[in-house]
Motif scaffolding. Structure first.
Motif, short mmCIF file in Angstrom:
data_model
loop_
_atom_site.label_atom_id
_atom_site.label_comp_id
_atom_site.label_asym_id
_atom_site.label_seq_id
_atom_site.Cartn_x
_atom_site.Cartn_y
_atom_site.Cartn_z
N LEU A 2 0.86 -1.19 -0.15
CA LEU A 2 0.08 -0.11 -0.07
C LEU A 2 0.84 1.28 0.19
N ILE A 3 0.38 2.14 -0.90
CA ILE A 3 1.29 3.38 -0.83
C ILE A 3 0.20 4.51 -0.58
N LYS A 4 0.42 5.34 0.26
CA LYS A 4 -0.31 6.92 0.49
C LYS A 4 0.47 7.80 -0.11
N VAL A 5 -0.04 8.63 -0.87
CA VAL A 5 0.61 9.85 -1.00
C VAL A 5 0.14 11.01 -0.18
N LEU A 6 1.14 11.17 0.77
CA LEU A 6 0.95 12.32 1.74
C LEU A 6 0.92 13.74 1.15
N GLY A 7 2.01 13.74 0.32
CA GLY A 7 2.01 15.28 -0.25
C GLY A 7 2.38 14.92 -1.77
N SER A 8 1.92 15.73 -2.67
CA SER A 8 2.24 15.65 -4.11
C SER A 8 2.87 16.87 -4.72
N ALA A 9 2.78 17.92 -4.02
CA ALA A 9 3.78 19.00 -4.73
C ALA A 9 5.03 19.28 -4.52
N ALA A 10 5.75 20.00 -5.21
CA ALA A 10 7.21 20.49 -4.95
C ALA A 10 7.03 21.43 -3.80
N GLY A 11 8.57 21.94 -3.74
CA GLY A 11 8.88 22.75 -2.53
C GLY A 11 8.03 24.01 -2.65
N GLY A 12 7.33 24.45 -1.44
CA GLY A 12 6.76 25.51 -1.32
C GLY A 12 5.06 25.24 -1.44
N GLY A 13 4.63 23.85 -1.82
CA GLY A 13 3.35 23.59 -1.91
C GLY A 13 2.58 24.46 -2.95
N PHE A 14 1.39 23.87 -3.04
CA PHE A 14 0.24 24.50 -4.09
C PHE A 14 -1.09 25.00 -3.56
N PRO A 15 -1.33 26.27 -3.19
CA PRO A 15 -0.60 27.35 -3.95
C PRO A 15 0.55 27.60 -2.85
N GLN A 16 1.43 27.97 -3.56
CA GLN A 16 2.85 28.48 -2.73
C GLN A 16 2.39 29.87 -2.12
N TRP A 17 2.62 29.93 -0.84
CA TRP A 17 2.31 31.06 0.11
C TRP A 17 2.63 32.28 -0.35
N ASN A 18 3.79 32.63 -1.09
CA ASN A 18 4.08 33.98 -1.81
C ASN A 18 3.83 33.96 -3.15
N CYS A 19 3.20 33.15 -3.72
CA CYS A 19 3.07 33.20 -5.26
C CYS A 19 1.50 33.67 -5.92
N ASN A 20 1.66 34.54 -6.86
CA ASN A 20 0.40 34.85 -7.38
C ASN A 20 0.55 34.42 -9.09
N CYS A 21 1.08 33.39 -9.17
CA CYS A 21 0.96 32.83 -10.52
C CYS A 21 -0.31 32.43 -11.02
N HIS A 22 -0.51 32.20 -12.22
CA HIS A 22 -2.00 31.88 -12.83
C HIS A 22 -2.37 30.89 -11.95
N ASN A 23 -1.79 29.69 -11.70
CA ASN A 23 -1.93 28.45 -10.96
C ASN A 23 -2.48 28.91 -9.71
N CYS A 24 -1.51 29.18 -8.76
CA CYS A 24 -1.89 29.83 -7.46
C CYS A 24 -3.01 30.70 -7.28
N GLN A 25 -2.95 31.79 -8.03
CA GLN A 25 -4.00 32.73 -7.95
C GLN A 25 -5.52 32.08 -8.47
#
Length: 310
Positions: A2-25
């Motif tokens: 069994l595999i549980k994906v606990l987190g699937s984002a790269a560093g900073g996560g999604f949305p990244q706390w200081n990012c207002n790119c198209h995806n995060c916003q």
């Protein structure tokens, strides 16, 4: 297995706390068809009761809270995590050890190179020695299979991969073979296998054999294009600078994955800028046509009876 994906984002996560790119916003405003993601880590088990944590994300406290399988309500203090394996010394893969300090001692498996980084430039092992025994280091040797006590049916093999050392490491830009590993995880009873590689700069001939062997690939999906950060205007590093092979390049990961026989091909460690996070994007549809999945937080993979997800 069994595999549980606990987190699937790269560093900073999604949305990244200081990012207002198209995806995060777009996610914050509800205009993007997607879901929030924490920083990448997985847990694996041979019985669904005891678990091995692969990488300790800075978001580990939230991930444990969101994962009933990892909680043990019948004990006063504790979790179902019995061992921890690190694939590198990147902050988004090891800083969560600090959050786990109240649960020390912990059994931590990593290569000597990763251990050196984590006792010098980012001395987590040294810091946590002051908490109830701290971290017990179990050295990993490349290509030498090992098991851990809590999940004896799982056999782990560390595969050196071409990537990069963390920015704080003296080996940044010139990593040693042990600075980055993929994990080949095999259930010795069922024979089912997973290749977990959240960071992959370039697949070499040695790794290709293992990629062809695995039943399931859980592999680096950081960027769609190598120069993605510069194109969007949020950074200057390329994927290659950071040690990640982009998906859509001429010799990128999508092309590689299309040649592999694995039953399932799943992307993890996805940067907040990557257009595949938008479920309606052309890039996401292109992955679907290739049979490539995009992981999400809470995804469950069962390799024993070929169930897909829950």
């Amino acid at each position: 297995m069994l595999i549980k994906v606990l987190g699937s984002a790269a560093g900073g996560g999604f949305p990244q706390w200081n990012c207002n790119c198209h995806n995060c916003q777009g996610l914050r405003q509800g205009t993007l068809k997607s879901t929030a993601r924490t920083q990448s880590s997985i847990a694996v088990s041979d019985n669904g009761k005891e678990w091995v944590l692969c990488n300790a994300s800075p978001d580990i406290s939230h991930q444990i809270a969101a994962t009933p399988e990892l909680r043990t309500p019948d004990v006063l203090r504790g979790t179902a995590i019995g061992s921890i394996i690190l694939t590198d010394s990147q902050i988004d893969h090891c800083a969560g050890l600090l959050n786990l300090r109240e649960g020390c001692p912990h059994q931590v498996w990593c290569t000597p190179e990763v251990h050196a980084d984590l006792t010098s430039g980012f001395p987590i092992f040294t810091m946590l020695s002051h908490w109830n025994g701290g971290l017990t280091h179990h050295p990993i040797a490349p290509l030498e299979p090992f098991t851990v006590a809590v999940c004896p049916a799982l056999r782990f093999t560390a595969l050196p991969i071409l990537s990069n050392a963390p920015p704080y490491s003296p080996y940044r830009g010139n990593p040693l073979p042990g600075h980055n590993i993929a994990l080949f995880i095999e259930n010795i009873e069922s024979g089912k296998s997973l290749l977990y590689a959240p960071g992959l700069g370039e697949p070499d001939d040695a790794l290709l054999g293992w990629l062809h062997k695995a039943d399931c690939l859980l592999i680096d999906g950081t960027l769609w294009q190598d120069n993605e950060l510069a194109n969007i205007g949020v950074g200057r590093n390329t994927g290659k600078d950071m040690g990640h092979l982009a998906l859509a390049e001429e010799q990128g990961l999508v092309k590689l994955l299309s040649t592999l026989p694995a039953e399932r091909k799943i992307l993890i460690h996805i940067n907040n800028t990557n257009p595949i996070l938008d479920e309606d994007s052309a890039e996401r549809h292109a992955l679907t046509r290739e049979g490539i999945e995009v992981s999400w937080d809470g995804m469950t993979i069962n390799l024993q009876d070929n169930h897909h997800v829950s």
